[in-house]
Scaffold this motif. Sequence first.
Motif, PDB file in Angstrom:
ATOM      1  N   ALA A 131       5.696   2.425 -15.136  1.00  0.00           N
ATOM      2  CA  ALA A 131       4.526   1.679 -15.618  1.00  0.00           C
ATOM      3  C   ALA A 131       4.889   0.249 -16.016  1.00  0.00           C
ATOM      4  CB  ALA A 131       3.904   2.401 -16.806  1.00  0.00           C
ATOM      5  N   ASP A 132       6.169  -0.040 -16.253  1.00  0.00           N
ATOM      6  CA  ASP A 132       6.587  -1.387 -16.627  1.00  0.00           C
ATOM      7  C   ASP A 132       6.258  -2.418 -15.548  1.00  0.00           C
ATOM      8  OD1 ASP A 132       7.484  -0.490 -19.036  1.00  0.00           O
ATOM      9  OD2 ASP A 132       9.618  -0.665 -18.584  1.00  0.00           O
ATOM     10  N   ILE A 133       6.090  -1.979 -14.315  1.00  0.00           N
ATOM     11  CA  ILE A 133       5.751  -2.915 -13.242  1.00  0.00           C
ATOM     12  C   ILE A 133       4.407  -3.588 -13.531  1.00  0.00           C
ATOM     13  CG2 ILE A 133       4.577  -1.276 -11.726  1.00  0.00           C
ATOM     14  CD1 ILE A 133       5.961  -2.662  -9.354  1.00  0.00           C
ATOM     15  N   PHE A 134       3.540  -2.915 -14.293  1.00  0.00           N
ATOM     16  CA  PHE A 134       2.218  -3.460 -14.606  1.00  0.00           C
ATOM     17  C   PHE A 134       2.197  -4.290 -15.882  1.00  0.00           C
ATOM     18  CE2 PHE A 134       1.375   0.613 -12.371  1.00  0.00           C
ATOM     19  CZ  PHE A 134       0.827   0.075 -11.225  1.00  0.00           C
ATOM     20  N   LEU A 142      14.400  -3.680  -9.644  1.00  0.00           N
ATOM     21  CA  LEU A 142      13.533  -2.672 -10.259  1.00  0.00           C
ATOM     22  C   LEU A 142      12.107  -2.810  -9.759  1.00  0.00           C
ATOM     23  CD1 LEU A 142      14.496  -2.272 -14.033  1.00  0.00           C
ATOM     24  CD2 LEU A 142      14.616  -0.585 -12.221  1.00  0.00           C
ATOM     25  N   PHE A 143      11.644  -4.050  -9.603  1.00  0.00           N
ATOM     26  CA  PHE A 143      10.296  -4.286  -9.101  1.00  0.00           C
ATOM     27  C   PHE A 143      10.108  -3.626  -7.733  1.00  0.00           C
ATOM     28  CE2 PHE A 143       7.206  -6.745  -6.693  1.00  0.00           C
ATOM     29  CZ  PHE A 143       6.108  -6.705  -7.549  1.00  0.00           C
ATOM     30  N   ILE A 144      11.063  -3.839  -6.849  1.00  0.00           N
ATOM     31  CA  ILE A 144      10.981  -3.257  -5.499  1.00  0.00           C
ATOM     32  C   ILE A 144      11.043  -1.736  -5.566  1.00  0.00           C
ATOM     33  CG2 ILE A 144      12.202  -3.056  -3.294  1.00  0.00           C
ATOM     34  CD1 ILE A 144      12.991  -6.046  -3.682  1.00  0.00           C
ATOM     35  N   ASP A 145      11.942  -1.204  -6.403  1.00  0.00           N
ATOM     36  CA  ASP A 145      12.088   0.245  -6.540  1.00  0.00           C
ATOM     37  C   ASP A 145      10.802   0.871  -7.086  1.00  0.00           C
ATOM     38  OD1 ASP A 145      13.548   2.706  -6.457  1.00  0.00           O
ATOM     39  OD2 ASP A 145      13.815   2.545  -8.634  1.00  0.00           O
ATOM     40  N   PHE A 146      10.248   0.280  -8.150  1.00  0.00           N
ATOM     41  CA  PHE A 146       9.015   0.809  -8.728  1.00  0.00           C
ATOM     42  C   PHE A 146       7.859   0.692  -7.743  1.00  0.00           C
ATOM     43  CE2 PHE A 146      10.284  -0.023 -13.444  1.00  0.00           C
ATOM     44  CZ  PHE A 146      11.265   0.949 -13.339  1.00  0.00           C
ATOM     45  N   ARG A 147       7.771  -0.440  -7.044  1.00  0.00           N
ATOM     46  CA  ARG A 147       6.709  -0.641  -6.060  1.00  0.00           C
ATOM     47  C   ARG A 147       6.798   0.425  -4.972  1.00  0.00           C
ATOM     48  NH1 ARG A 147       7.679  -5.556  -2.519  1.00  0.00           N
ATOM     49  NH2 ARG A 147       8.952  -3.994  -1.512  1.00  0.00           N
ATOM     50  N   VAL A 152       3.298   1.438  -2.735  1.00  0.00           N
ATOM     51  CA  VAL A 152       2.601   0.190  -2.471  1.00  0.00           C
ATOM     52  C   VAL A 152       3.352  -0.516  -1.358  1.00  0.00           C
ATOM     53  CG1 VAL A 152       1.924  -2.047  -3.417  1.00  0.00           C
ATOM     54  CG2 VAL A 152       1.765   0.013  -4.831  1.00  0.00           C
ATOM     55  N   GLN A 153       2.637  -0.914  -0.336  1.00  0.00           N
ATOM     56  CA  GLN A 153       3.265  -1.567   0.800  1.00  0.00           C
ATOM     57  C   GLN A 153       2.792  -3.010   0.908  1.00  0.00           C
ATOM     58  OE1 GLN A 153       2.358   0.883   4.148  1.00  0.00           O
ATOM     59  NE2 GLN A 153       3.417   2.657   3.312  1.00  0.00           N
ATOM     60  N   ILE A 154       3.653  -3.853   1.414  1.00  0.00           N
ATOM     61  CA  ILE A 154       3.301  -5.245   1.609  1.00  0.00           C
ATOM     62  C   ILE A 154       2.380  -5.350   2.823  1.00  0.00           C
ATOM     63  CG2 ILE A 154       4.208  -7.541   2.082  1.00  0.00           C
ATOM     64  CD1 ILE A 154       6.827  -6.636   0.793  1.00  0.00           C
ATOM     65  N   PHE A 155       1.291  -6.093   2.649  1.00  0.00           N
ATOM     66  CA  PHE A 155       0.314  -6.257   3.715  1.00  0.00           C
ATOM     67  C   PHE A 155       0.421  -7.674   4.250  1.00  0.00           C
ATOM     68  CE2 PHE A 155      -4.018  -7.574   4.973  1.00  0.00           C
ATOM     69  CZ  PHE A 155      -4.157  -6.730   6.077  1.00  0.00           C
ATOM     70  N   TYR A 156       0.657  -7.792   5.521  1.00  0.00           N
ATOM     71  CA  TYR A 156       0.713  -9.105   6.195  1.00  0.00           C
ATOM     72  C   TYR A 156      -0.497  -9.211   7.114  1.00  0.00           C
ATOM     73  CZ  TYR A 156       5.574  -9.102   4.672  1.00  0.00           C
ATOM     74  OH  TYR A 156       6.706  -9.076   3.928  1.00  0.00           O
ATOM     75  N   PRO A 157      -1.526  -9.973   6.719  1.00  0.00           N
ATOM     76  CA  PRO A 157      -2.778  -9.996   7.496  1.00  0.00           C
ATOM     77  C   PRO A 157      -2.642 -10.593   8.890  1.00  0.00           C
ATOM     78  CG  PRO A 157      -2.834 -11.622   5.723  1.00  0.00           C
ATOM     79  CD  PRO A 157      -1.572 -10.814   5.548  1.00  0.00           C
ATOM     80  N   ASN A 158      -1.673 -11.457   9.125  1.00  0.00           N
ATOM     81  CA  ASN A 158      -1.543 -12.136  10.416  1.00  0.00           C
ATOM     82  C   ASN A 158      -0.582 -11.400  11.349  1.00  0.00           C
ATOM     83  OD1 ASN A 158      -3.285 -14.057   9.501  1.00  0.00           O
ATOM     84  ND2 ASN A 158      -1.653 -15.359   8.702  1.00  0.00           N
TER      85      ASN A 158
END
Length: 159
Positions: A131-134, A142-147, A152-158
């Motif tokens: 929950a610390d990510i929020f 840690l951010f990447i691990d928690f994500r 949660v996946q990175i979205f690349y619209p193009n």
Amino acid sequence: MSSCNPSSTPIDTKPKLGGSSCNPCEDPRKSYILVLRQAIISRSSAEAKYRGVAIVVSEACWLRNLLLELHHPLKTATIVYCDNVSVIYLSENHVQHQRTKHVELDIHFLREKLALGHVRVLHVPSKYQIADIFTKGIPLILFIDFRDNLNVQIFYPNR
């Protein structure tokens, strides 16, 4: 947004405090104020976390009762994780202290559920609090691990 500087995490992991630094050696009253402030913050933090655990246990009891009414009772205790060792000690310690009178109802409620075996309160180190990510600035790893744990996946619209 094209002129913005990139950042590896959305929150600064090393926030800087503004204003002048406080040197307790300059004035002994400042030292007293720092100690007093630290004690108030510590007690408030433990009290807030204890109340949070009591709320989670209350919700867990409601769900356990619902499952019981649906003829699917839980046979094992519901596990509640907390990163505050003081809260875990307080929930298991049967000695009442003068400083805990303001959370007395929560203490009795939680201890009753522990004694019945409906819940267990276990320690989880802060570095594993997803929950610390929020709520906090955390290091990139840690951010990447928690994500990733939150799927949660990175979205690349193009792309």
